[in-house]
Design a protein around this motif. Structure first.
Motif, PDB file in Angstrom:
ATOM      1  N   THR A 174       0.853  -1.187   0.000  1.00 61.29           N
ATOM      2  CA  THR A 174       0.000   0.000   0.000  1.00 61.29           C
ATOM      3  C   THR A 174       0.890   1.238   0.000  1.00 61.29           C
ATOM      4  O   THR A 174       1.677   1.453   0.932  1.00 61.29           O
ATOM      5  CB  THR A 174      -0.914   0.030   1.233  1.00 61.29           C
ATOM      6  N   TRP A 185       3.107   0.674   8.076  1.00 62.08           N
ATOM      7  CA  TRP A 185       2.824  -0.510   8.879  1.00 62.08           C
ATOM      8  C   TRP A 185       3.305  -1.752   8.143  1.00 62.08           C
ATOM      9  O   TRP A 185       3.511  -1.738   6.926  1.00 62.08           O
ATOM     10  CB  TRP A 185       1.335  -0.614   9.192  1.00 62.08           C
ATOM     11  N   ARG A 187       2.604  -6.046   7.977  1.00 61.20           N
ATOM     12  CA  ARG A 187       1.889  -7.258   8.348  1.00 61.20           C
ATOM     13  C   ARG A 187       2.400  -8.398   7.459  1.00 61.20           C
ATOM     14  O   ARG A 187       3.158  -8.168   6.523  1.00 61.20           O
ATOM     15  CB  ARG A 187       0.370  -7.074   8.173  1.00 61.20           C
ATOM     16  N   ALA A 192       3.126  -1.175   4.100  1.00 65.99           N
ATOM     17  CA  ALA A 192       2.851   0.146   3.548  1.00 65.99           C
ATOM     18  C   ALA A 192       4.146   0.905   3.326  1.00 65.99           C
ATOM     19  O   ALA A 192       5.133   0.714   4.045  1.00 65.99           O
ATOM     20  CB  ALA A 192       1.942   0.926   4.490  1.00 65.99           C
ATOM     21  N   ALA A 238      -8.127  -2.641   5.803  1.00 68.12           N
ATOM     22  CA  ALA A 238      -7.029  -2.335   6.714  1.00 68.12           C
ATOM     23  C   ALA A 238      -6.323  -1.004   6.453  1.00 68.12           C
ATOM     24  O   ALA A 238      -6.039  -0.266   7.408  1.00 68.12           O
ATOM     25  CB  ALA A 238      -6.020  -3.483   6.713  1.00 68.12           C
ATOM     26  N   PRO A 239      -5.982  -0.637   5.195  1.00 69.38           N
ATOM     27  CA  PRO A 239      -5.265   0.629   4.998  1.00 69.38           C
ATOM     28  C   PRO A 239      -5.986   1.842   5.586  1.00 69.38           C
ATOM     29  O   PRO A 239      -5.351   2.704   6.196  1.00 69.38           O
ATOM     30  CB  PRO A 239      -5.145   0.729   3.472  1.00 69.38           C
ATOM     31  N   HIS A 242      -5.460   1.727   9.358  1.00 67.53           N
ATOM     32  CA  HIS A 242      -4.081   2.070   9.715  1.00 67.53           C
ATOM     33  C   HIS A 242      -3.820   3.567   9.584  1.00 67.53           C
ATOM     34  O   HIS A 242      -3.012   4.135  10.333  1.00 67.53           O
ATOM     35  CB  HIS A 242      -3.102   1.310   8.818  1.00 67.53           C
ATOM     36  N   LEU A 243      -4.486   4.219   8.637  1.00 68.61           N
ATOM     37  CA  LEU A 243      -4.278   5.645   8.410  1.00 68.61           C
ATOM     38  C   LEU A 243      -5.115   6.517   9.335  1.00 68.61           C
ATOM     39  O   LEU A 243      -5.062   7.740   9.240  1.00 68.61           O
ATOM     40  CB  LEU A 243      -4.580   5.984   6.949  1.00 68.61           C
TER      41      LEU A 243
END
Length: 430
Positions: A174, A185, A187, A192, A238-239, A242-243
């Protein structure tokens, strides 16, 4: 029905997720048009961009980036994107003339019929079924990415993220651009990277496997080749989380669950064509992960509610509010009504792998549903997206913290302040 604007007292950061699906992404634009209309009807136009965090994958990454680059005028930007999709022709995305088909599509057909040994002997190295050079020109007109840094500085945007899949390493990456306080991040098999988003990132994210060529991107000091971000995407939501998104509007490009009672309508005893198998594979790439991830987020939300409130307050645990808007109809069936709209050369090539112009051939139209960048099809998908969003009007209004003036007028005057304070029952329960 008219609405009146209210201030969202929760100050929750709202994210938008636009998923992949080639020409199916027209559906997203219809949803955005409906939200823009509701927003204006609710008097919320002065509140600025409703989505400070925008994430997208594949064709959804293109819509997401175009929206982010016009975040200082959300309504006008939505109308511009809608105009582009409503007037679409396949030639604006890939070369659809007979000569181009001979150069790209015919080469693939040669490989299918004469075999890879002949291809090796003749040094034939096709990169893709279609040549998407025109898409690069469209992106330069539609997505002014040079505006993004200033929009972030001005506070119109918090972050834009687009996702692509590396053929070189197998990683799911990402790429994001936004507030300097945001951190990358990591995973398992996905991570990212903070980067300046370019049109190359959008071409990479939207490079449907086999159909469009991979795109070269520089990452961590070296070069990798990337394809469609929907491949190996295990956690589409998820993105945005996370942001920093605390609530996310998810717009899909296919029904979240196919009704079992409809399964028999398209069942045949004949061996599946290459087009049917390819359409099935693309549906797996573009559609399946989203339903699984939405279910996972909702399950985690439920688990969090089982944790005592005092423990929740002392931890980082927090529920993520999701609003999902997805097609109420099979987009394969919509596509089957428009296969004949494809340019003759493209229709001929797809006919060679089993795509029929017969409106009853829904399964065969699955592959075409991703490539039908023609105004008849895109306009019908936009109309469906608009209608589906309007059907969820009450949910949309609650999600954004707006209040429906008609509903408020039905409440006795002495109770209206109480109702307005609790205008979002989802937020109260959380």
């Amino acid at each position: 029905m008219r609405c009146m604007g209210v201030i969202n007292s929760s100050h929750s950061t709202t994210g938008l997720l636009l998923t992949g699906g080639g020409a199916r992404a027209a559906y997203q634009v219809g949803v955005l048009e409906a939200i823009a209309d509701m927003r204006l009807e609710c008097g919320a136009g002065a509140e600025g961009n409703p989505f400070p965090i925008i994430t997208g994958t594949s064709a959804g990454a293109i819509n997401a980036s175009a929206l982010a680059c016009g975040a200082d005028n959300f309504d006008a930007t939505v109308r511009l994107i809608a105009k582009t999709w409503r007037e679409f022709h396949a030639g604006e995305v890939y070369r659809a003339d007979h000569l181009s088909m001979l150069r790209s599509g015919a080469t693939w057909m040669t490989l299918l019929s004469a075999g890879w040994l002949l291809a090796k002997f003749r040094r034939i190295k096709p990169k893709s079924l279609l040549d998407n050079t025109p898409l690069g020109d469209l992106l330069r007109r539609l997505v002014p990415l040079d505006r993004l840094p200033e929009l972030v500085r001005q506070g119109h945007m918090q972050a834009l993220a687009v996702t692509a899949s590396s053929y070189s390493t197998g990683d799911h990456v990402t790429f994001f651009e936004g507030d300097k306080r945001l951190m990358p991040w990591v995973r398992t098999q996905r991570f990212a990277v903070r980067d300046r988003i370019t049109h190359a990132h959008l071409l990479a994210s939207s490079a449907i496997p086999f159909v469009f060529p991979a795109t070269e991107l520089h990452i961590n000091g070296h070069t990798e080749y990337f394809g469609d971000g929907s491949m190996r995407q295990s956690a589409p939501v998820a993105p945005a989380i996370h942001l920093g998104a605390e609530k996310v509007l998810v717009v899909g490009a296919g029904r979240m669950h196919e009704p079992k009672e409809e399964a028999h309508l398209h069942t045949t005893s004949t061996y599946p064509s290459i087009a049917q198998i390819a359409g099935h594979a693309l549906s797996n790439i573009f559609l399946d992960a989203l339903a699984v991830d939405v279910e996972r987020v909702r399950r985690i939300n439920h688990t969090i509610t089982l944790v005592p409130e005092e423990l929740r307050k002392s931890s980082a645990l927090k529920p993520i509010e999701l609003l999902v808007i997805a097609p109420s109809q099979r987009l394969d069936a919509v596509a089957s009504r428009h296969v004949q709209d494809l340019p003759h050369a493209v229709r001929t090539m797809l006919g060679g792998v089993g795509v029929s112009s017969a409106k009853a051939d829904v399964k065969g139209a699955a592959l075409a549903s991703y490539l039908l960048f023609e105004s008849g099809y895109t306009s019908e998908l936009m109309a469906l997206g608009y209608a589906d969003a309007q059907k969820q009007r009450d949910e949309v209004i609650r999600f954004f913290g707006w209040t429906d003036s008609k509903a408020a007028s039905d409440v006795p005057t002495n109770l209206k302040p109480f109702v307005e304070r609790r205008s979002d029952p989802l937020r109260v329960r959380r």
